[in-house]
Design a protein around this motif. Structure first.
Motif, PDB file in Angstrom:
ATOM      1  N   LEU A  64     -65.325  80.213   5.654  1.00 39.29           N
ATOM      2  CA  LEU A  64     -66.779  80.086   5.555  1.00 39.29           C
ATOM      3  C   LEU A  64     -67.368  79.108   6.560  1.00 39.29           C
ATOM      4  CD1 LEU A  64     -67.136  79.864   1.656  1.00 39.29           C
ATOM      5  CD2 LEU A  64     -67.269  81.908   3.097  1.00 39.29           C
ATOM      6  N   ALA A  65     -66.545  78.576   7.453  1.00 37.41           N
ATOM      7  CA  ALA A  65     -67.017  77.545   8.372  1.00 37.41           C
ATOM      8  C   ALA A  65     -68.053  78.097   9.345  1.00 37.41           C
ATOM      9  CB  ALA A  65     -65.840  76.954   9.139  1.00 37.41           C
ATOM     10  N   GLY A  66     -69.001  77.264   9.719  1.00 42.07           N
ATOM     11  CA  GLY A  66     -70.014  77.656  10.688  1.00 42.07           C
ATOM     12  C   GLY A  66     -71.188  76.696  10.653  1.00 42.07           C
ATOM     13  N   ALA A  67     -71.622  76.236  11.817  1.00 44.55           N
ATOM     14  CA  ALA A  67     -72.776  75.337  11.888  1.00 44.55           C
ATOM     15  C   ALA A  67     -74.030  76.070  11.405  1.00 44.55           C
ATOM     16  CB  ALA A  67     -72.966  74.850  13.320  1.00 44.55           C
ATOM     17  N   SER A  84     -68.871  78.713  18.765  1.00 46.79           N
ATOM     18  CA  SER A  84     -67.543  78.091  18.630  1.00 46.79           C
ATOM     19  C   SER A  84     -67.223  77.754  17.181  1.00 46.79           C
ATOM     20  CB  SER A  84     -67.462  76.824  19.490  1.00 46.79           C
ATOM     21  OG  SER A  84     -68.372  75.834  19.041  1.00 46.79           O
ATOM     22  N   SER A  85     -68.243  77.396  16.385  1.00 44.97           N
ATOM     23  CA  SER A  85     -67.996  77.028  14.990  1.00 44.97           C
ATOM     24  C   SER A  85     -67.657  78.233  14.126  1.00 44.97           C
ATOM     25  CB  SER A  85     -69.206  76.296  14.410  1.00 44.97           C
ATOM     26  OG  SER A  85     -70.322  77.165  14.293  1.00 44.97           O
ATOM     27  N   LEU A  89     -63.404  79.082  15.991  1.00 44.57           N
ATOM     28  CA  LEU A  89     -62.654  78.575  14.843  1.00 44.57           C
ATOM     29  C   LEU A  89     -61.838  79.684  14.187  1.00 44.57           C
ATOM     30  CD1 LEU A  89     -63.679  76.041  12.196  1.00 44.57           C
ATOM     31  CD2 LEU A  89     -62.970  78.301  11.411  1.00 44.57           C
ATOM     32  N   THR A  90     -62.427  80.874  14.054  1.00 47.92           N
ATOM     33  CA  THR A  90     -61.695  81.992  13.447  1.00 47.92           C
ATOM     34  C   THR A  90     -60.522  82.404  14.320  1.00 47.92           C
ATOM     35  OG1 THR A  90     -63.733  82.738  12.361  1.00 47.92           O
ATOM     36  CG2 THR A  90     -61.933  84.325  12.510  1.00 47.92           C
ATOM     37  N   GLU A  91     -60.676  82.322  15.640  1.00 49.24           N
ATOM     38  CA  GLU A  91     -59.560  82.626  16.538  1.00 49.24           C
ATOM     39  C   GLU A  91     -58.412  81.634  16.354  1.00 49.24           C
ATOM     40  OE1 GLU A  91     -61.602  82.593  20.262  1.00 49.24           O
ATOM     41  OE2 GLU A  91     -61.894  84.778  20.269  1.00 49.24           O
ATOM     42  N   VAL A  92     -58.746  80.358  16.150  1.00 52.20           N
ATOM     43  CA  VAL A  92     -57.707  79.354  15.875  1.00 52.20           C
ATOM     44  C   VAL A  92     -57.010  79.672  14.556  1.00 52.20           C
ATOM     45  CG1 VAL A  92     -57.294  76.905  15.389  1.00 52.20           C
ATOM     46  CG2 VAL A  92     -58.870  77.565  17.215  1.00 52.20           C
ATOM     47  N   LEU A  93     -57.791  80.075  13.573  1.00 54.27           N
ATOM     48  CA  LEU A  93     -57.235  80.449  12.273  1.00 54.27           C
ATOM     49  C   LEU A  93     -56.288  81.642  12.411  1.00 54.27           C
ATOM     50  CD1 LEU A  93     -57.267  80.036   9.172  1.00 54.27           C
ATOM     51  CD2 LEU A  93     -59.272  81.551   9.099  1.00 54.27           C
ATOM     52  N   LEU A 139     -73.913  87.403  16.971  1.00 54.49           N
ATOM     53  CA  LEU A 139     -73.014  86.375  16.453  1.00 54.49           C
ATOM     54  C   LEU A 139     -72.222  86.895  15.251  1.00 54.49           C
ATOM     55  CD1 LEU A 139     -72.286  83.282  16.702  1.00 54.49           C
ATOM     56  CD2 LEU A 139     -74.059  82.886  14.987  1.00 54.49           C
ATOM     57  N   CYS A 140     -72.916  87.542  14.318  1.00 57.27           N
ATOM     58  CA  CYS A 140     -72.252  88.070  13.123  1.00 57.27           C
ATOM     59  C   CYS A 140     -71.295  89.200  13.468  1.00 57.27           C
ATOM     60  CB  CYS A 140     -73.287  88.551  12.108  1.00 57.27           C
ATOM     61  SG  CYS A 140     -74.234  87.233  11.328  1.00 57.27           S
ATOM     62  N   ILE A 141     -71.689  90.070  14.385  1.00 57.42           N
ATOM     63  CA  ILE A 141     -70.823  91.179  14.789  1.00 57.42           C
ATOM     64  C   ILE A 141     -69.527  90.643  15.384  1.00 57.42           C
ATOM     65  CG2 ILE A 141     -70.577  93.065  16.450  1.00 57.42           C
ATOM     66  CD1 ILE A 141     -73.593  93.634  16.006  1.00 57.42           C
ATOM     67  N   ALA A 142     -69.636  89.662  16.269  1.00 55.28           N
ATOM     68  CA  ALA A 142     -68.444  89.084  16.887  1.00 55.28           C
ATOM     69  C   ALA A 142     -67.583  88.355  15.863  1.00 55.28           C
ATOM     70  CB  ALA A 142     -68.854  88.125  18.011  1.00 55.28           C
ATOM     71  N   TRP A 143     -68.225  87.692  14.910  1.00 53.44           N
ATOM     72  CA  TRP A 143     -67.499  86.958  13.862  1.00 53.44           C
ATOM     73  C   TRP A 143     -66.677  87.925  13.005  1.00 53.44           C
ATOM     74  CZ3 TRP A 143     -70.358  83.549   9.676  1.00 53.44           C
ATOM     75  CH2 TRP A 143     -69.456  82.619   9.153  1.00 53.44           C
ATOM     76  N   GLU A 144     -67.305  89.028  12.620  1.00 53.01           N
ATOM     77  CA  GLU A 144     -66.586  90.018  11.803  1.00 53.01           C
ATOM     78  C   GLU A 144     -65.460  90.679  12.590  1.00 53.01           C
ATOM     79  OE1 GLU A 144     -68.959  92.848   9.758  1.00 53.01           O
ATOM     80  OE2 GLU A 144     -70.226  91.348   8.768  1.00 53.01           O
TER      81      GLU A 144
END
Length: 299
Positions: A64-67, A84-85, A89-93, A139-144
């Motif tokens: 759920l992380a995100g600025a 990046s947030s 971060l999801t890529e690091v995860l 942003l949301c599309i890339a996050w998903e």
């Protein structure tokens, strides 16, 4: 169950922590401030600064992380932080998950109804595609898309597209309180834009519901079944605070003051939780007035 949580000290995350600790789950919270996790999330929650500190198998990951996206105008620097947030971060995860010898069975990853863009009058279910592209949508599309890469590791992925969370402990509602209490609140622009809202209690309940539902996968709209227009939301909030809500925020003023961020406030989504309801989830709050009344003594 051993749950790894990112964003555990945020509005939704900290309430999830208390809820899951009460249920007897073990919680590890990945945080930039691990020393504060026990105080914010509960004494039994363990905070870690690095994922490599986790040596025991994890059953589920909740990301759920995100600025905060609407706290300030979207300068180039702010966009980079928002990106990046979430994505970085999801890529690091994901890189950590790839290294795990025993992988969790489930990744629940955050997103937002902003994934659809400004939907105008269209009713948006999880079967709908993006209807317009602005920065929030991209942003949301890339996050998903980043989170869904976990499926290649055999991890089931659930995407929670959250609406506007109603809470007395922070979030967008807290930013509205001062102008409304000063009788300076009102509609934004023409007030016709749709607002997909959700009470914090339902937000916590639905994430817990998805955590325990073995067949859950893909996107779920996390918003109450009855979205409202901005002008009606303003009237309802004014009623709860016993203040008039007749001072509009002109569209031009917002565009000058906030730039591209104004698109987030002047647009909206008529989103409905079709997949959650089909799965059997029951919302406690389906009426905006009842939801605000429940929070009123804490506002």
């Amino acid at each position: 169950m051993h749950i790894l949580l990112t964003g555990g000290t945020g509005l939704i995350g900290r309430q999830l922590c208390h809820h899951w600790l009460e249920q007897g789950h073990r919680l590890t919270v990945w945080s930039r401030r691990p020393e504060e996790v026990a105080k914010i999330c509960g004494a039994q929650a363990r905070g870690v600064a690095r994922l490599d500190e986790i040596t025991e198998p994890v059953d589920a990951v909740v990301n759920l992380a995100g600025a905060p996206i609407a706290d300030r105008p979207w300068s180039h620097k702010r966009k980079m932080l928002l990106w990046s947030s979430r994505i970085t971060l999801t890529e690091v995860l994901l890189a950590w998950l790839e290294r795990c010898e025993q992988k969790p069975g489930l990744l629940i990853s955050g997103s937002a109804v902003g994934w659809y863009g400004d939907g105008g009058e269209r009713e948006l279910t999880e079967e709908s595609g993006p209807v317009s592209e602005d920065f929030a949508s991209q942003l949301c599309i890339a996050w998903e898309e980043t989170a869904q890469r976990a499926e290649a590791m055999g991890i089931r992925v659930v995407l929670v597209r959250t609406g506007l969370v109603l809470s007395a402990e922070g979030g967008f509602l807290s930013r509205l309180l001062l102008p409304f209490k000063l009788a300076l609140g009102g509609r934004i622009g023409n007030g016709r834009q749709w607002m997909p809202w959700i009470h914090i209690a339902d937000q916590i309940a639905l994430i817990d519901f998805l955590l325990h539902r073995d067949e859950a996968s893909g996107p779920y709209n996390a918003c109450a079944p009855n979205p409202v227009r901005n002008r009606d939301f303003a009237k309802a909030l004014g009623r709860v605070l016993h203040r008039p809500a007749v001072v509009p925020m002109p569209e031009l003023v917002l565009k000058v003051a906030l730039g591209e961020l104004s698109l987030l406030l002047l647009g909206g989504q008529r989103a409905t939780p079709a997949r959650l309801q089909a799965a059997g989830f029951t919302f406690r709050f389906t009426d905006l007035h009842a939801a605000l009344d429940d929070l009123s003594d804490r506002l």
